[in-house]
Design a protein around this motif. Structure first.
Motif, PDB file in Angstrom:
ATOM      1  N   ARG A 117       0.988  -1.149   0.023  1.00 22.07           N
ATOM      2  CA  ARG A 117      -0.091   0.002  -0.059  1.00 22.07           C
ATOM      3  C   ARG A 117       0.908   1.186   0.030  1.00 22.07           C
ATOM      4  O   ARG A 117       1.726   1.312   0.879  1.00 22.07           O
ATOM      5  N   TYR A 156      -0.615  11.055   3.303  1.00 17.05           N
ATOM      6  CA  TYR A 156      -1.085  12.013   4.254  1.00 17.05           C
ATOM      7  C   TYR A 156      -1.331  13.350   4.047  1.00 17.05           C
ATOM      8  O   TYR A 156      -0.152  13.777   4.262  1.00 17.05           O
ATOM      9  N   HIS A 192      -5.482   0.697  14.453  1.00 18.35           N
ATOM     10  CA  HIS A 192      -5.933  -0.442  13.954  1.00 18.35           C
ATOM     11  C   HIS A 192      -4.773  -1.237  14.236  1.00 18.35           C
ATOM     12  O   HIS A 192      -3.549  -1.083  14.504  1.00 18.35           O
ATOM     13  N   HIS A 218      -1.806   0.352  16.244  1.00 17.75           N
ATOM     14  CA  HIS A 218      -1.079   1.523  15.833  1.00 17.75           C
ATOM     15  C   HIS A 218      -1.870   2.552  14.839  1.00 17.75           C
ATOM     16  O   HIS A 218      -2.896   2.147  14.699  1.00 17.75           O
ATOM     17  N   ARG A 235       2.624  13.578   4.376  1.00 11.28           N
ATOM     18  CA  ARG A 235       3.565  12.644   4.459  1.00 11.28           C
ATOM     19  C   ARG A 235       3.252  11.555   3.634  1.00 11.28           C
ATOM     20  O   ARG A 235       2.218  11.349   3.247  1.00 11.28           O
ATOM     21  N   SER A 285       4.096   7.059   3.167  1.00 17.14           N
ATOM     22  CA  SER A 285       4.770   5.808   3.604  1.00 17.14           C
ATOM     23  C   SER A 285       4.485   4.625   2.456  1.00 17.14           C
ATOM     24  O   SER A 285       3.552   5.057   1.758  1.00 17.14           O
TER      25      SER A 285
HETATM   26  O1  AKG Z   1       1.862   5.290   7.283  1.00 17.79           O
HETATM   27  C1  AKG Z   1       2.247   4.614   8.379  1.00 17.79           C
HETATM   28  O2  AKG Z   1       3.112   5.078   9.036  1.00 17.79           O
HETATM   29  C2  AKG Z   1       1.393   3.421   8.919  1.00 17.79           C
HETATM   30  C3  AKG Z   1       0.559   2.841   7.622  1.00 17.79           C
HETATM   31  C4  AKG Z   1      -0.277   1.443   8.065  1.00 17.79           C
HETATM   32  O3  AKG Z   1      -0.311   1.278   9.560  1.00 17.79           O
HETATM   33  C5  AKG Z   1      -1.126   0.815   7.291  1.00 17.79           C
HETATM   34  O4  AKG Z   1      -0.870   0.824   6.073  1.00 17.79           O
HETATM   35  O5  AKG Z   1      -1.510  -0.268   7.727  1.00 17.79           O
END
Ligand code: AKG
Ligand code: FE2
Length: 323
Positions: free
Chosen positions: A183, A187, A203, A259, A269, A271
């Motif tokens: 994924r 953000y 979650h 988390h 942001r 990730s």
């Molecule tokens: O972006 C993050 O730091 C966490 C992402 C996350 O927890 C997820 O995609 O399940």
């Protein structure tokens, strides 16, 4: 210039202007010293210590960081650039280009500001990355990274299985490039409301384990001893966390820890998360005599999670599967 961010503000205007909710996001204040594990040790005479540390962190924290993980830094730089380009496309194009199951934004089921995730994501089954991404360089970078993350995740899962006295090959057979997901998360900057906003609501992950590559903005927090603790970004490290399936399979030895991501009104942001998932028919069952959880298939688990989110607005998770 066309707008690239999804219409979060107009869609959730009503939720955002409701009277302040009783529970604030109340971000954790003190960064934690999340265990940092040097995977370079696996090729030395200290490999047993390294394996022991991985298992200990998975039990004590459910989270750890890895350095010397073998993913080339130029590839990590490239995926971040591709990600910025992908998310900066006009919103209409993102919606059009991707099937309903791949591009997501906001929280369709949210009825309060605390159920709202201020983010957008591409959810990519690895088996479909060639269909999802038409642009060659994006697809190549994603596939190159996914292959290396699958190798790394399998290595870590094998070590964790071995420490339980289980067959390390089993997970490698069940989790492969046909069954795992990646994924890409973005953000956007969020409105500055007094109670704060989640980028991703609290979650646990519905997989064996997750590997996360985050930028240097920060915002990821994990639950430890009843407190939210922010994870300080470490440019040399990837973050690893245990998912629900490993908690069930290990009979609670490894912890799938809650988390969340806290949004910032000042910084966007990015990730990337890699989810080590098995095939749908895989049976999750601990080897212990007295098992905390009943036997279930991954398909059953996924269906239950989806049903709960649809009907009651949130994931109940493993507590639905107690023996
Ligand atoms: O972006 C993050 O730091 C966490 C992402 C996350 O927890 C997820 O995609 O399940
Ligand atoms: Fe997660």
């Amino acid at each position: 210039m066309e707008n690239s961010n999804p219409p979060l503000m107009s869609t959730y205007k009503k939720l955002l202007s409701s009277p302040p909710a009783p529970c604030n996001v109340d971000s954790g204040k003190e960064y934690c010293e999340l265990p940092v594990i040097d995977l370079g040790l696996l090729n030395t005479d200290r490999s047993e210590v390294c394996k022991r540390d991985i298992a200990a962190a998975s039990s004590d924290w459910g989270f750890f960081q890895v350095v010397n993980h073998g993913i080339p830094s130029d590839l990590l730089d490239r995926i971040q650039l591709e990600q910025v380009n992908l998310f900066h496309q006009p919103f209409d194009k993102k919606v059009l280009d991707f099937s309903a199951n791949s591009y997501r934004w906001g929280s369709p089921a949210a009825t309060s500001v605390h159920q709202l995730s201020w983010s957008e994501a591409y959810h990519i089954p690895l088996s479909q990355s060639h269909e999802t991404f038409k642009h060659n360089s994006t697809r190549e970078t994603i596939e190159e990274l996914a292959a290396l993350l699958l190798k790394l995740a399998s290595l870590l899962a094998g070590i964790l299985a071995e420490r339980l006295g289980c067959n390390a090959e089993y997970l490698k057979e069940k989790c492969n490039s046909e069954t795992c997901y990646m994924r890409l998360n973005h953000y956007p900057e969020c409105p500055n409301i007094p109670s704060g906003l989640f980028g991703l609501i609290p979650h646990t992950d519905s997989d064996f384990l997750t590997i996360l590559l985050q930028d240097q903005v920060g915002g990821l927090e994990l639950m430890k001893l009843g407190k939210w603790i922010p994870v300080k970004p470490n440019p040399a490290a990837l973050v690893v966390n245990i998912g629900d399936l490993f908690q069930a399979w290990s009979n609670g030895v490894y912890k799938s820890v809650e988390h969340r991501v806290v949004s910032s009104p000042h910084h966007e942001r990015y990730s990337v998360a890699f989810f080590l998932c098995p095939s749908y028919d895989t049976i999750i069952q601990s080897q212990e005599q007295s098992s905390i959880y009943r036997r279930f298939s991954f398909k059953e688990y996924r269906q239950q999670v989806q049903e709960d989110v649809k009907l009651i607005g949130y994931k109940v998770g493993l507590s639905r599967f107690l023996a």
